[in-house]
Structure formats: structure tokens, C-alpha cells
Scaffold this motif. Sequence first.
Motif, PDB file in Angstrom:
ATOM      1  N   ARG A   4       0.850  -1.178   0.000  1.00  0.00           N
ATOM      2  CA  ARG A   4       0.000   0.000   0.000  1.00  0.00           C
ATOM      3  C   ARG A   4       0.885   1.228   0.000  1.00  0.00           C
ATOM      4  O   ARG A   4       1.724   1.404   0.864  1.00  0.00           O
ATOM      5  CB  ARG A   4      -0.888  -0.005   1.235  1.00  0.00           C
ATOM      6  CG  ARG A   4      -1.963   1.016   1.133  1.00  0.00           C
ATOM      7  CD  ARG A   4      -3.102   0.721   2.043  1.00  0.00           C
ATOM      8  NE  ARG A   4      -4.261   0.025   1.607  1.00  0.00           N
ATOM      9  CZ  ARG A   4      -4.975   0.183   0.513  1.00  0.00           C
ATOM     10  NH1 ARG A   4      -4.580   0.981  -0.417  1.00  0.00           N
ATOM     11  NH2 ARG A   4      -6.087  -0.457   0.326  1.00  0.00           N
ATOM     12  N   SER A  17      -5.520   4.892   3.305  1.00  0.00           N
ATOM     13  CA  SER A  17      -6.796   5.281   2.709  1.00  0.00           C
ATOM     14  C   SER A  17      -7.981   4.850   3.565  1.00  0.00           C
ATOM     15  O   SER A  17      -9.005   5.501   3.577  1.00  0.00           O
ATOM     16  CB  SER A  17      -6.919   4.695   1.306  1.00  0.00           C
ATOM     17  OG  SER A  17      -6.855   3.287   1.364  1.00  0.00           O
ATOM     18  N   ASP A  31      -3.785   7.591  -1.463  1.00  0.00           N
ATOM     19  CA  ASP A  31      -3.320   6.243  -1.707  1.00  0.00           C
ATOM     20  C   ASP A  31      -3.102   6.122  -3.208  1.00  0.00           C
ATOM     21  O   ASP A  31      -4.047   6.240  -3.993  1.00  0.00           O
ATOM     22  CB  ASP A  31      -4.385   5.266  -1.199  1.00  0.00           C
ATOM     23  CG  ASP A  31      -4.027   3.821  -1.416  1.00  0.00           C
ATOM     24  OD1 ASP A  31      -3.090   3.520  -2.175  1.00  0.00           O
ATOM     25  OD2 ASP A  31      -4.697   2.974  -0.813  1.00  0.00           O
ATOM     26  N   ASP A  33      -2.531   3.631  -5.101  1.00  0.00           N
ATOM     27  CA  ASP A  33      -3.325   2.557  -5.716  1.00  0.00           C
ATOM     28  C   ASP A  33      -4.742   3.039  -6.006  1.00  0.00           C
ATOM     29  O   ASP A  33      -5.298   2.751  -7.065  1.00  0.00           O
ATOM     30  CB  ASP A  33      -3.382   1.326  -4.806  1.00  0.00           C
ATOM     31  CG  ASP A  33      -2.054   0.609  -4.702  1.00  0.00           C
ATOM     32  OD1 ASP A  33      -1.235   0.731  -5.635  1.00  0.00           O
ATOM     33  OD2 ASP A  33      -1.834  -0.070  -3.689  1.00  0.00           O
ATOM     34  N   ALA A  34      -5.326   3.777  -5.089  1.00  0.00           N
ATOM     35  CA  ALA A  34      -6.684   4.292  -5.287  1.00  0.00           C
ATOM     36  C   ALA A  34      -6.711   5.307  -6.423  1.00  0.00           C
ATOM     37  O   ALA A  34      -7.669   5.348  -7.196  1.00  0.00           O
ATOM     38  CB  ALA A  34      -7.206   4.920  -3.990  1.00  0.00           C
ATOM     39  N   ASP A  37      -6.545   3.319  -9.637  1.00  0.00           N
ATOM     40  CA  ASP A  37      -7.851   2.684  -9.866  1.00  0.00           C
ATOM     41  C   ASP A  37      -8.875   3.703 -10.371  1.00  0.00           C
ATOM     42  O   ASP A  37      -9.618   3.428 -11.315  1.00  0.00           O
ATOM     43  CB  ASP A  37      -8.370   2.021  -8.590  1.00  0.00           C
ATOM     44  CG  ASP A  37      -7.589   0.780  -8.203  1.00  0.00           C
ATOM     45  OD1 ASP A  37      -6.843   0.239  -9.051  1.00  0.00           O
ATOM     46  OD2 ASP A  37      -7.719   0.336  -7.042  1.00  0.00           O
TER      47      ASP A  37
END
Length: 178
Positions: A4, A17, A31, A33-34, A37
Motif C-alpha cells: 500500500r 486510505s 493512496d 493505488d486508489a 484505480d
Amino acid sequence: HKRRSVIPLVCGVRTTSSSIIGAAPILCAMDLDAVVDAFAVSGADPERQRKGLEVVRKLLTNIQTNPQEAKFRQVNKGNTAIQSRLFPQCVGFLTAAGFEDTPEMYVFRHAPGPALEEVLVVVESLLLSLGGAASPTSASSKASPPSAPAPSAERCAPMGGDGKKATAQQLRQEKARQ
């Protein structure tokens, strides 16, 4: 175990997150990754995604190569090029790199560090997946050891259609390998 990416806040507080749900972007860590996405499912056409990512790359590279230049640390939201090219998911990359989203400007108040480098590598990987060329003096060439393969177009599905979610997952897997 999923890695993360947590980006520190301006005040130096670190969070994940899961602890910032419902908080405004100016007050919370992003975040990465968020952000990836959200970008993958943004619905923007690939050309718009490419143009937005090119602006993000340019803004981050300017700070990285000229960290003492104040003019690169502030981006006027009223600038027509910024308004026409950056959509909300692109702003997420700026926030993840350390920009603060203020009412009139995006402001970078820190010394360039690992968060900026990581976001720049992800942005360049996304550009490659969209068919855009990576910058020859980019962070990815500096940040990756010579033995680490660069993300290739074959490993990253183009953005659009059903490949959007797969690309985000592939980028996370690629980061985990490095």
C-alpha cells in the motif's frame, strides 16, 4: 500481501486510505493505488488520459529537476491549458505526489522525495500503456536499477474498455516486483 502506497500529508502525518474515507483531498493522504484505480475507471477517452498524464508528468518533472524554482511549485487552476487537460483523476496524481489542492492553485510545499518519484514512475508507465513515449530523462530511468525491466506495452493493457481495471492491477504488481 498487497503493498500500500501511503503519501505523507503536508503536516507530516502518515495515514492509510482506510482512515481517510470521506475526508477532503486537501486534508488527507492519497493512496496511489486508489488514484490509479480511479484513473483506470474514469471514463475519459485514451487521448484525453494521455494529454492529462503528459501535463502531470511535466509538472512533476519540473519540480524534480528544478526543486528550488518557486514557479514550478504553484499551478494556477485558472490556466486554460490546466483546465482543458487535467481532469479530476489527474489531480489525484498531483495530490499523491505532494501537491496541496487550494481554492486557486495546486501548491507543492515539500522537497521532492520518494512520493513524487513513485507517482512519476506510475504516470510514465500509464503513458507507455496508452502509447505515449516516456521521457528520456525521467524518474523511472533514475529510480529503477539497470537490471529491472521497464514496463512494456505488452505487459500493460491499453486504457479503455475492459482493460482499465487490468492495467491498474498490472501496475500494482509491477511496483511490487520492484
